[in-house]
Design an enzyme around this catalytic site. Structure first.
Site, mmCIF file in Angstrom:
data_model
loop_
_atom_site.group_PDB
_atom_site.id
_atom_site.type_symbol
_atom_site.label_atom_id
_atom_site.label_comp_id
_atom_site.label_asym_id
_atom_site.label_seq_id
_atom_site.Cartn_x
_atom_site.Cartn_y
_atom_site.Cartn_z
ATOM 1 N N HIS A 94 -5.059 0.621 2.638
ATOM 2 C CA HIS A 94 -4.056 1.264 1.798
ATOM 3 C C HIS A 94 -4.695 1.967 0.602
ATOM 4 C CE1 HIS A 94 0.022 -0.236 3.240
ATOM 5 N NE2 HIS A 94 -0.852 -0.650 4.149
ATOM 6 N N VAL A 117 -5.042 6.672 0.724
ATOM 7 C CA VAL A 117 -4.307 7.369 -0.332
ATOM 8 C C VAL A 117 -5.271 7.675 -1.480
ATOM 9 C CG1 VAL A 117 -2.310 7.321 -1.869
ATOM 10 C CG2 VAL A 117 -2.239 6.067 0.310
ATOM 11 N N GLU A 127 0.846 3.791 -7.027
ATOM 12 C CA GLU A 127 0.824 3.434 -5.608
ATOM 13 C C GLU A 127 1.261 1.985 -5.401
ATOM 14 O OE1 GLU A 127 -3.027 4.255 -3.883
ATOM 15 O OE2 GLU A 127 -3.222 6.061 -5.101
#
Length: 332
Positions: free
Chosen positions: A74, A78, A93
């Site tokens: 993750h 990103v 985020e």
């Protein structure tokens, strides 16, 4: 730059080693911006400190390995591997609903605190995440290998960037291929890195699309690609009306906490937990690789080392592109 690499190679020889190093430089454009043993002079015990922290946490909680591996995915998908997923605050985020189930933050924070005592302002949170995930795999029985370091921590973390850049469990093969390709990862990498699901837990909501509630309020299987006995077990653990956001099941029902090739054996037995897992067996482009990994763990481990290296070098920040955070949760 040092190009010395020690990666899991059960039948290794000098030729194999040189081929792998060449592959790494050819397949990972960002690798040239990092180096192996980056902290050899500035903080010689850095990797050992991270490893010891992960090992201690894993001994108390066997789910830690899966959490750290998911945290890495993750982060890197990103904004690249820059620890942007660790930043706290509104609109980051970490605050996005897709990331609220992430774990392992305390392990990264613990390692950072130790490193700041012995090597203040030296080791980035981005490197800690990558090293911790690498070590988590090894501690769970997977391959042990060296990865390059020297990443800087990013200063941007925007929740709006999360959904377009992470795989949804209901993705089609073409959707997954498109996303992986955008990160510089190939179809082989997709199949290999999906093997991360050999450890870890999933919330019931992550695979609820494979079931449907009937008129009597009971769940029934609507995805015929799933083994019926396995489906009944999932329904037992995730009943209709239960908490799909808090109830969890193991990604791998056979060897839940061992990093091995059982995930691919599960796929052959139609026991892939997510639709995005099952599709690897159903699609002719990936079925052969699934079968190879299911029958040859050494082949999977070798491929994992190569793909993991590519994963951890996605859009890395170096030099003035980032910073070394004093706290992983906040920018300086």
């Amino acid at each position: 730059m040092e190009s010395k690499i020690s990666i899991f190679l059960p039948t290794s020889n000098l030729c194999n080693l040189l081929v792998l190093v060449f592959f790494c430089f050819a397949a990972c454009p960002s690798l040239g911006r990092l180096s192996f043993n980056f902290y050899a002079t500035s903080c010689p015990a850095a990797e050992l400190m991270v490893s010891n922290t992960v090992r201690a946490a894993s001994s108390n909680d066997p789910t830690i390995s899966g959490k750290l591996l998911r945290l890495l995915f993750h982060d890197c998908f990103v904004e690249g591997c820059d620890a942007s997923v660790l930043l706290q605050g509104n609109g980051t985020e970490r605050s996005d609903p897709a990331n609220t189930s992430l774990g392992g933050f305390s392990v990264i924070d613990s390692a950072k605190r130790v490193l700041e005592i012995f090597c203040p302002g030296t080791v980035s949170c981005a490197d800690i995440i990558a090293l911790a995930a690498r070590d988590a795999v090894a501690i769970a029985g997977g391959p042990a290998f060296q990865i390059p370091t020297g990443r800087k921590d990013g200063r941007i973390s925007n929740s709006a960037n999360v959904r377009p850049n992470i795989v949804d469990t209901s993705f089609t093969m073409d959707e997954m291929i498109k996303l992986f390709n955008s990160k510089g990862l190939s179809l082989d990498d997709l199949v290999t890195l999906s093997g991360a699901h050999t450890i870890g837990l999933a919330h019931c909501s992550a695979f609820s699309d494979r079931f449907q509630q009937d008129s009597k309020g009971k769940l029934r299987l609507v995805d015929t690609s799933l083994d019926i006995t396995y489906a009944k077990e999932l329904i037992r653990k995730c009943p209709a009306g239960g908490s799909s956001t808090s109830n969890t099941v193991s990604n791998d029902p056979e060897t839940s906490f061992a990093f091995d090739n059982q995930y691919y054996g599960n796929l052959l037995a139609h026991k892939g937990l997510f639709q995005s897992d099952s599709i690897l067996l159903e699609d002719g482009r990936t079925r052969k690789q699934v079968e190879e990994f299911a029958n040859n763990e050494e082949r999977f481990f070798r491929s994992w080392g190569e793909s993991f290296l590519k994963l951890t070098t996605i859009e890395v920040k170096t030099d003035n592109e980032g910073e070394i955070r004093r706290s992983c949760s906040f920018t300086n």
